[in-house]
Design a protein around this motif. Structure first.
Motif, short mmCIF file in Angstrom:
data_model
loop_
_atom_site.label_atom_id
_atom_site.label_comp_id
_atom_site.label_asym_id
_atom_site.label_seq_id
_atom_site.Cartn_x
_atom_site.Cartn_y
_atom_site.Cartn_z
N PRO A 1 18.80 -27.42 13.58
CA PRO A 1 19.56 -25.98 13.21
C PRO A 1 19.12 -25.05 14.68
CG PRO A 1 17.32 -26.64 13.01
CD PRO A 1 17.69 -27.70 13.49
N LEU A 2 19.88 -23.70 14.33
CA LEU A 2 20.01 -23.24 15.06
C LEU A 2 18.20 -23.02 16.41
CD1 LEU A 2 21.54 -19.68 13.55
CD2 LEU A 2 21.99 -21.26 15.72
N GLY A 3 18.79 -22.86 17.09
CA GLY A 3 17.13 -22.60 18.10
C GLY A 3 16.15 -24.02 18.51
N SER A 4 16.60 -24.96 18.49
CA SER A 4 16.80 -26.79 18.19
C SER A 4 16.59 -26.16 19.84
CB SER A 4 17.29 -27.77 17.47
OG SER A 4 17.44 -27.27 16.21
N VAL A 5 15.54 -27.67 20.66
CA VAL A 5 15.94 -27.64 21.94
C VAL A 5 16.10 -29.03 21.84
CG1 VAL A 5 13.48 -28.21 23.64
CG2 VAL A 5 13.53 -26.20 22.39
N VAL A 6 17.61 -29.53 22.46
CA VAL A 6 18.18 -30.91 22.91
C VAL A 6 18.05 -30.80 23.97
CG1 VAL A 6 19.33 -29.88 20.32
CG2 VAL A 6 20.36 -29.42 23.05
N VAL A 7 18.28 -32.37 24.58
CA VAL A 7 19.15 -32.66 25.65
C VAL A 7 20.71 -33.40 25.48
CG1 VAL A 7 18.78 -34.51 27.51
CG2 VAL A 7 16.52 -33.26 26.03
N ALA A 8 21.44 -32.78 25.99
CA ALA A 8 22.72 -33.46 25.79
C ALA A 8 23.19 -33.96 27.06
CB ALA A 8 23.13 -31.94 25.79
N PRO A 9 24.68 -34.36 27.22
CA PRO A 9 25.12 -34.81 28.20
C PRO A 9 25.90 -34.17 29.37
CG PRO A 9 26.07 -36.02 26.30
CD PRO A 9 25.27 -34.65 25.49
N LEU A 10 25.71 -33.76 30.43
CA LEU A 10 26.90 -32.71 31.23
C LEU A 10 27.02 -34.17 32.73
CD1 LEU A 10 27.78 -29.55 31.43
CD2 LEU A 10 25.83 -29.63 32.99
N GLY A 11 28.52 -34.40 32.62
CA GLY A 11 28.77 -35.53 33.08
C GLY A 11 28.07 -36.20 33.21
N PRO A 12 27.59 -37.10 34.20
CA PRO A 12 27.00 -38.54 34.15
C PRO A 12 25.38 -37.95 33.81
CG PRO A 12 26.93 -37.42 36.14
CD PRO A 12 28.25 -36.56 35.54
N ARG A 13 25.14 -36.44 34.10
CA ARG A 13 23.54 -36.02 33.88
C ARG A 13 23.30 -35.69 32.22
NH1 ARG A 13 22.49 -31.16 37.13
NH2 ARG A 13 24.80 -30.79 36.70
N GLY B 1 18.40 -28.10 26.34
CA GLY B 1 19.32 -27.16 25.98
C GLY B 1 18.39 -26.45 24.96
N ALA B 2 19.43 -25.62 24.16
CA ALA B 2 19.30 -24.96 22.75
C ALA B 2 20.32 -24.50 21.91
CB ALA B 2 18.16 -23.49 22.87
N VAL B 3 19.66 -25.11 20.62
CA VAL B 3 21.14 -24.65 20.18
C VAL B 3 21.23 -23.15 19.75
CG1 VAL B 3 22.45 -25.05 17.47
CG2 VAL B 3 21.23 -27.13 19.17
N TRP B 4 22.41 -23.02 19.86
CA TRP B 4 22.93 -21.45 19.60
C TRP B 4 23.95 -20.47 18.84
CZ3 TRP B 4 18.97 -20.25 23.03
CH2 TRP B 4 19.07 -18.70 23.30
N GLU B 5 23.84 -19.56 18.39
CA GLU B 5 24.84 -19.15 17.74
C GLU B 5 25.62 -19.07 17.99
OE1 GLU B 5 22.14 -17.71 18.11
OE2 GLU B 5 20.66 -17.01 16.45
N ASP B 6 27.88 -19.24 17.60
CA ASP B 6 29.08 -19.49 18.01
C ASP B 6 29.40 -17.89 18.46
OD1 ASP B 6 29.10 -22.11 17.39
OD2 ASP B 6 30.15 -21.71 15.64
N ALA B 7 28.57 -16.89 18.10
CA ALA B 7 28.92 -15.45 18.51
C ALA B 7 28.56 -15.01 19.34
CB ALA B 7 28.58 -14.55 16.85
N SER B 8 27.29 -15.95 19.93
CA SER B 8 26.67 -15.22 21.31
C SER B 8 27.09 -14.62 22.93
CB SER B 8 25.57 -15.71 21.10
OG SER B 8 24.40 -15.26 20.88
N PHE B 9 28.12 -15.99 23.14
CA PHE B 9 28.95 -15.42 24.03
C PHE B 9 30.02 -15.55 24.56
CE2 PHE B 9 24.60 -16.67 24.74
CZ PHE B 9 23.85 -16.50 25.45
N GLY B 10 30.85 -15.25 23.23
CA GLY B 10 32.50 -15.76 23.25
C GLY B 10 32.54 -17.38 23.26
N ALA B 11 33.55 -17.61 23.42
CA ALA B 11 34.06 -19.52 22.74
C ALA B 11 34.36 -19.95 24.28
CB ALA B 11 35.00 -19.47 21.14
N PRO B 12 33.88 -20.61 24.53
CA PRO B 12 34.12 -21.88 25.34
C PRO B 12 35.61 -23.10 25.04
CG PRO B 12 32.59 -22.95 23.98
CD PRO B 12 32.74 -21.82 23.17
#
Ligand SMILES: [Zn+2]
Ligand SMILES: [Zn+2]
Length: 722
Positions: free
Chosen positions: A27-39, A43-54
């Motif tokens: 759910p929103l706010g969850s603290v997560v570990v995600a893949p970024l390239g090989p690393r 991070g944290a799960v965030w609202e879709d609306a907040s920063f403009g779409a990737p």
């Protein structure tokens, strides 16, 4: 399939989309570990609306989250604070989120950590390095890396000591609960004025809505006891309270005061914590188990589960402004956090910032005043020593009236404090033969002599070198002389004049850890120190009832340099250090050495005319459109190559926005034209309060192609103009 938008802990990227693996909830706010390239990246799960779409990513190309970390999600009001901070200070949101989720957030609190401590046994083979290391470690405990840093040796030396049996492993659990503070443990006897103020603060906590309260009390009026009642009220209702302090060195004495009031020490948060302590504190804060947290500004962004109150102590201190990374002001962000989380924020100070007083005047902050010292103590008498009429002897720094006053105190067993806001022995080393000044190779700054450790040091980048015997320019022998005084030089003069006096030098060089600060307090309270010689580190927080004399060695020091807050800062600093005198039964005396006794700030100090000073200063700022009546922002472009920095600065200057009321100064070499080996050019923006400075800057810097070798630092509402 479930998608999650994740704000990663990196300044380089905006949010990215990931797939939430089947059977997992994020759910929103969850603290997560995600893949970024090989690393792997947190991070944290965030609202879709907040920063403009990737950039849109098809479902089939989404990568799975590695893990949802089993800690409470970042609450919505704190997510709004991260967005606000990022937006206001023009800082990458991932960099702000890092302050919410430091490394400790991702470490499993249930897994014990191995630390090491001395066994008392000496290794069969001693080396000088091992001897020094064991001496420095003393009774302390820490991980291999922490002990290595403490002893200033390599990890290998520490491991060798473990193998040789001189250090032993200890398993430390990071989820041991903290003791519960007891609001009824030892409530103080408050004066009528204190009780009235405390009542107002308790009511504000009970109301559980956003309000900013300026607790404005003269030095020695017992502000801490008053705001502790508000903290008691927060804890009684199951809430958490956060107290922000401007210096780590102040945390240790504060922990002791809290323990006396609440029966146990609060939870500390600052950069001096061991990693086990950080882990334990972060998790207890996020669970809501850490009821009272006392910390430096970085404690502000932690994810408190049930925050009920924020106190910013010594709220006028400019060290609440962070000068690198995210350039935020902890006092201002604390007020915003109160607004998002609907809780009261108390700003406590004896010398409030003009910014805070302007908010009172505008009706936005409630003003709670403690006009008198606690327990019938009187405010000290201030007078100026005119250094043009009463100069010190040649090669000395203390004027005769100050020397006499020090001499008076010694036989009576009373303590004195000499204040000079300059570390080291001398701020400048000069060649008598050719006039060469020894400069830092990395910065536009002089090397400061530290005689106690036989080093020249740069206070900007930390570069150190042994004092040269020959002039590096003309190679003349023994021609180098120390110019001007630092606290060490004042201590030398005191030792020459009063060989029987016991002295203590208090600077960040001598009080570099909370434990050292506690040692210092014990020594002064135990009557083992006659004369304290210190920098701004001794100007606040300390309560030494037997200290009756304060001497300000160079009151004019802060007035040079053309900083817009120079007068205000000088007033605050001298009023604060003066406030250390006469806090007990015996009255205090304050002598201010100055060459400009007629300057408005000196006259106001001597006349104890705070209102007059603030009124005149406010009028001057209003006239100039300076803060709090106008706004500044600084852009500093830096590069290791001067031409790269200059080129970018010039291109920026050519594309400068033109708008009504907006003035742009520069580009010009920054006053600190070189810092840590980087050449710096500055543009300074000045605008009315209502002007959208952030919008203008965002637009502007977006119109330039940034070479990889240039770096831009944006400082909104700057406090430092170098
Ligand atoms: Zn020379
Ligand atoms: Zn330097």
């Amino acid at each position: 399939m479930t998608r999650a938008r994740v704000l990663l802990l990196t300044a380089a990227l905006g949010p990215l989309d990931y797939r939430v693996p089947q059977g997992t909830e994020a759910p929103l706010g969850s603290v997560v570990v995600a893949p970024l390239g090989p690393r792997r990246m947190g991070g944290a799960v965030w609202e879709d609306a907040s920063f403009g779409a990737p950039d849109p990513v098809g479902d089939n190309r989404l990568r799975n989250l590695y893990e949802v970390v089993p800690v409470p999600p970042v609450p919505a009001p704190l997510r709004r604070l991260v967005e606000w901070t990022s937006d206001y200070y023009l800082a990458p949101p991932g960099a702000v989120l890092r302050m919410v989720l430091p490394g400790a957030a991702f470490a499993d609190a249930r897994r014990p950590i191995i630390e090491y401590r001395a066994t008392g046994a000496l290794p069969p083979r001693m080396t000088p390095q091992r001897t020094v290391a064991l001496e420095k470690i003393g009774g302390r405990q820490g991980t291999v890396r922490e002990l290595a840093a403490l002893a200033e040796v390599s990890d290998g030396v520490i491991r060798g000591l473990v193998q040789a049996g001189a250090l032993e492993a200890v398993s430390v659990s990071a989820d041991t609960p903290y003791p519960e503070p007891d609001p009824a443990f030892a409530p103080p006897a408050l004066s009528a004025e204190q009780a009235a103020a405390a009542g107002e603060l308790r009511d504000a906590v009970a109301a559980a809505r956003f309000e900013t309260l300026l607790l404005d009390g003269v030095t020695g009026s017992g502000k801490t006891e008053v705001y502790m009642e508000a903290i008691a009220a927060a804890v009684e209702t199951g809430g958490q309270a956060l107290v922000l302090l401007p210096e780590i060195a102040l945390t240790e004495p504060m922990l002791t005061r809290f323990a006396a009031r609440f029966g146990c020490e609060p939870v500390a948060w600052h950069s001096g914590l061991r990693s086990t302590e950080r882990r334990r504190a972060w998790h207890a804060i996020a669970r809501g188990d850490a009821k009272i947290v006392v910390g430096a500004r970085s404690a502000l962004f932690l994810p408190y589960a049930r925050l009920g109150l924020i106190v910013v102590d010594e709220a006028h201190e400019t060290s609440f402004k962070q000068e690198d990374g995210v350039h935020y002001h902890a006092r201002d962000v604390a007020v915003m956090r109160g607004a998002f989380e609907k809780l009261p924020v108390i700003l406590a100070s004896a010398t409030p910032a003009l910014e805070s007083l302007a908010q009172v005047e505008a009706g936005r902050y409630r003003h709670i005043v403690l006009p008198a010292r606690y327990g019938g103590a009187t405010l000290p008498d201030l007078s100026a020593i005119d250094m043009r009429i009463d100069p010190p002897d040649r090669g000395r720094w203390l004027a005769p009236p100050l020397v006499d006053a020090l001499g008076d105190r010694l036989p009576k067993g009373e303590q004195s404090l000499l204040f000079l806001n300059r570390r080291g022995f001398a701020p400048l080393t000069l060649c008598r033969t050719c006039g060469h000044r020894i400069q830092c190779p990395n910065c536009t700054a002089w090397m400061v002599e530290h005689r106690l450790v036989h080093r020249l040091a740069c206070h900007h980048c930390g570069h150190v070198m042994p004092p040269p015997r020959l002039c590096p320019e003309c190679e003349d022998e023994d021609s180098l002389v120390a110019c001007g005084p630092g606290v060490e030089r004042i201590a030398d003069e005191v030792a020459e004049r009063f060989p029987e006096a016991r002295t203590a030098i208090v600077t960040s060089d001598t009080l570099w850890s909370p434990a050292k600060a506690a040692e210092f307090v014990d020594a002064v309270e135990g009557g083992l120190v006659d004369i304290i010689i210190g920098t701004q580190l001794v100007t606040k927080g300390y309560h030494f009832p037997n200290l009756t004399l304060v001497g300000v060695v160079d009151a004019d020091l802060g007035l040079d340099g053309g900083d817009l807050r120079a007068s205000e800062r000088t007033f605050q600093q001298i009023a604060q250090v003066a406030g250390r005198a006469g806090r007990g039964v015996k009255p205090g005396e304050v002598l201010i050495q100055t060459r400009v006794p007629d300057a408005p700030v000196m006259a106001a100090l001597v006349a104890n005319d705070r209102e007059g000073f603030y009124a005149a200063e406010a009028a001057a700022r209003r006239q100039a459109g300076a803060p709090p009546y106008g706004r500044f922002a600084a852009l500093v472009i830096s590069s290791e190559e001067m031409e790269v920095a200059r080129g970018v600065a010039q291109r920026l200057g050519e594309k400068a926005p033109v708008a009504d009321g907006l003035a742009i100064y520069g580009p010009a070499p920054a006053p600190l034209a070189m810092l840590r080996g980087r050449h710096r050019f500055r543009l300074l923006l000045h605008a009315p309060r209502s002007f959208d400075l952030q919008g203008a800057i965002r637009d502007w810097v977006g119109r330039i192609d940034w070479p990889a070798k240039a770096r831009l630092a944006i400082d909104i509402d700057p406090y430092s103009f170098v």
